[in-house]
Design a protein around this motif. Structure first.
Motif, mmCIF file in Angstrom:
data_model
loop_
_atom_site.group_PDB
_atom_site.id
_atom_site.type_symbol
_atom_site.label_atom_id
_atom_site.label_comp_id
_atom_site.label_asym_id
_atom_site.label_seq_id
_atom_site.Cartn_x
_atom_site.Cartn_y
_atom_site.Cartn_z
ATOM 1 N N ALA A 30 0.476 -1.347 -0.044
ATOM 2 C CA ALA A 30 0.269 0.170 -0.200
ATOM 3 C C ALA A 30 0.991 1.192 0.251
ATOM 4 O O ALA A 30 0.287 2.280 -0.666
ATOM 5 C CB ALA A 30 -0.851 0.542 1.144
ATOM 6 N N LYS A 64 2.017 2.978 -3.609
ATOM 7 C CA LYS A 64 0.428 3.201 -4.648
ATOM 8 C C LYS A 64 -0.249 5.040 -4.599
ATOM 9 O O LYS A 64 0.766 4.942 -3.435
ATOM 10 C CB LYS A 64 -0.745 2.489 -4.040
ATOM 11 N N TYR A 80 -4.707 -5.801 -7.558
ATOM 12 C CA TYR A 80 -4.066 -6.023 -6.081
ATOM 13 C C TYR A 80 -2.378 -4.579 -6.136
ATOM 14 O O TYR A 80 -2.235 -3.762 -5.685
ATOM 15 C CB TYR A 80 -2.965 -6.412 -5.676
ATOM 16 N N ASP A 111 -3.267 1.836 -8.516
ATOM 17 C CA ASP A 111 -3.142 2.082 -7.046
ATOM 18 C C ASP A 111 -4.340 2.570 -6.760
ATOM 19 O O ASP A 111 -5.108 2.436 -5.445
ATOM 20 C CB ASP A 111 -3.334 3.900 -7.821
#
Length: 522
Positions: A138, A141, A261, A264
């Motif tokens: 994460a 992103k 996955y 973004d």
């Protein structure tokens, strides 16, 4: 005795035929290829090898046996799913032999996963491997721009997906859209999608083609096999390496691929991707109007509150007469003492002047004046020399600037002349366009008016009457039901070629009479 030592010669051969090695190998090859011309074999993929020739060599095995398999280069290019070690697959092909090593092998034309379970197992394995590299973290992103100027869409140009995206963008907030057409299913899907992502990122900012501020990779729903191109490693790595924020909109809400996955932002549907890419323009305008109204109300309320506060503070201040009473009294007292004080001050100054005047003589004054005159003349001479020197320097600097000014002025005049010429040329072109614009505009409006008139005539009820319909009016109003027709005193029926008037209430059918209704024709 002689018979015991006699040479008996070679043993009899019987009636079995003799084969050479090549003949026997060829016979075995014909038997195997004849019996197993087309077979489907289910097994687990073992060792996989793909040399520089492009052919694919692998093993199919179960718990007891192993079969060598080979797929030629052209067949490999047509495979939707390529075998990987550990996969359970169903291979379709034909059996043959390889005489050079005295072995049999399966020539594979196509490979399919042995059910969704095998595909899911391979998908989970690939997801874990790519996730371990940090492609799904994460922290890497990017934020999607709130209002992008240019949106890049990677999808099929002929499907309903691109129409849905463009329609949603047009409804919410029209933006400049660049479409990169790709195959969204099949063998070429993964390579084309990855190339499109890299191609959009390769566009230089400020070039002839605008660089997108956000990318949308979109495809409609489908089975796991249909969406498999978006699970390929080349697509996932291209999405993770994109410098442009990327929205994944592959399949329906329940479909999940590996590009979701790595992207973004994931959208449940292509239409939702368009909604996530831009805000609603009307909502922004309404919010802006509401904030402007709040600002105006706040300003008015603030001014009103401060005015009331000022009036409250003004009432708490003392009266002007009270504030000025004491200073006015002190002024009156000072004025009464001013006359005596001025007389005393004049007397003191006159006494001091008398003492100084006794020491002042004309000779002393003339000497002081002569010294001041000499000092003034010396300063005048110095000032004249300094002014002459400064004027000379300024003159030299002015001449140097004048020498530089003439070429610059000539260049400026030349540039101004060219600009005037270019302006006249541009003005001429604009004048031509201006003269032609009314004519073109009137022609377009005339065409549109003619089309609207044709539409009006087509949709008018007169055309409906020509198809066999009629309009019934009762007492001048259009009748649409039986009750209204019974209440009307006069009925008028309009046909395509004219109108007919009938009696109204007098035309009711008599109760119990099975015959036709009785009426009167006017």
């Amino acid at each position: 005795m002689n018979e015991l030592f006699e040479d008996d010669g070679p043993a009899p051969q019987g009636n079995q035929p003799e084969y050479t090695v090549s003949e026997l190998s060829g016979a075995v090859k014909r038997v195997i290829e004849g019996e197993f011309g087309l077979v489907r074999v289910r097994g687990e993929v073992g060792r996989v090898s793909r040399p520089a020739s492009g052919h694919l060599y692998f093993d199919l095995k179960d718990d007891r046996s192993v079969i060598a398999a080979i797929s030629w280069k052209g067949q490999v290019a047509k495979m939707q799913v390529r075998p990987e070690e550990g996969m359970e697959v169903v291979a379709t092909g034909r059996m043959t032999t390889f005489p050079g090593q005295s072995k049999y092998q399966l020539i594979v034309d196509d490979v399919a996963p042995a059910g969704a379970g095998a595909l899911m197992a391979m998908l989970e394995k690939r997801k874990a491997a790519l996730g371990a590299e940090g492609l799904f973290d994460a922290g890497r992103k990017q934020l999607i721009p709130y209002l992008p100027k240019v949106i890049g869409v990677i999808t099929s140009p002929s499907g309903a997906v691109i129409r849905d995206i463009l329609h949603r963008l047009r409804d919410r907030f029209p933006r400049h859209v660049l479409i990169w057409p790709v195959a969204v299913q099949g063998q070429d899907c993964a390579a084309q999608v990855a190339a499109a992502i890299r191609g959009f990122n390769a566009i230089a900012p400020g070039g002839p083609i605008p660089r997108p501020d956000v990318l949308i990779v979109a495809r409609g729903g489908g089975s796991l096999e249909d969406l498999w191109g978006f699970n390929e490693e080349i697509v996932v790595r291209a999405a993770a390496a994109s410098d442009i924020p990327l929205i994944s909109a592959v399949g329906h809400e329940t479909d999940t691929t590996l590009i979701d996955y790595a992207a973004d932002l994931r959208a449940p549907t292509p239409t939702a991707a368009a909604e996530l890419a831009v805000p609603v323009r009307l909502e922004l305008m309404a919010t802006l109007d509401a904030l402007g109204a709040r600002l105006l109300r706040g300003t008015v309320q603030g001014v009103t509150a401060r005015g009331q506060r000022l009036r409250d503070l003004a009432r708490a201040l003392p009266r002007l007469e009270t504030l000025l009473a004491t200073p006015r009294q002190r002024l009156d007292a000072g004025t009464s003492r001013l006359g005596a004080a001025l007389g005393l001050a004049v007397a003191r100054k006159r006494g001091g002047f008398d003492r100084i005047a006794g020491r002042v003589q004309p000779a002393l004054l003339r000497g002081a004046l002569a010294r001041q005159r000499d000092l003034l003349q010396a300063r005048e001479e110095r000032l004249n020399r300094a002014m002459a020197l400064r004027a000379e320097r300024r003159r030299e600097r002015l001449e140097a600037l004048a020498g530089r000014l003439s070429p610059a002025l000539a260049r400026m005049l030349g540039d101004a002349g060219r600009k005037v010429s270019d302006g006249r040329r541009d003005l001429g072109r604009l004048a031509e366009r201006l003269e032609a614009a009314p004519t073109v505009r009137l022609a377009r409006l005339a065409d549109r008016l003619e089309a609207l008139d044709r539409t009006r005539l087509t949709l008018g009820y007169a055309q409906t009457l020509k198809r066999g319909y009629a309009v019934v009016r009762g007492d001048g109003a259009v009748v649409t039901g039986k009750a209204a027709a019974e209440r009307a005193s006069v009925l008028e029926i309009e046909f395509q070629d004219g109108r007919v008037s009938l009696g109204g209430r007098g035309t009711k059918r008599a109760k119990g009479d099975g015959g036709p209704e009785q009426g009167s024709l006017f």
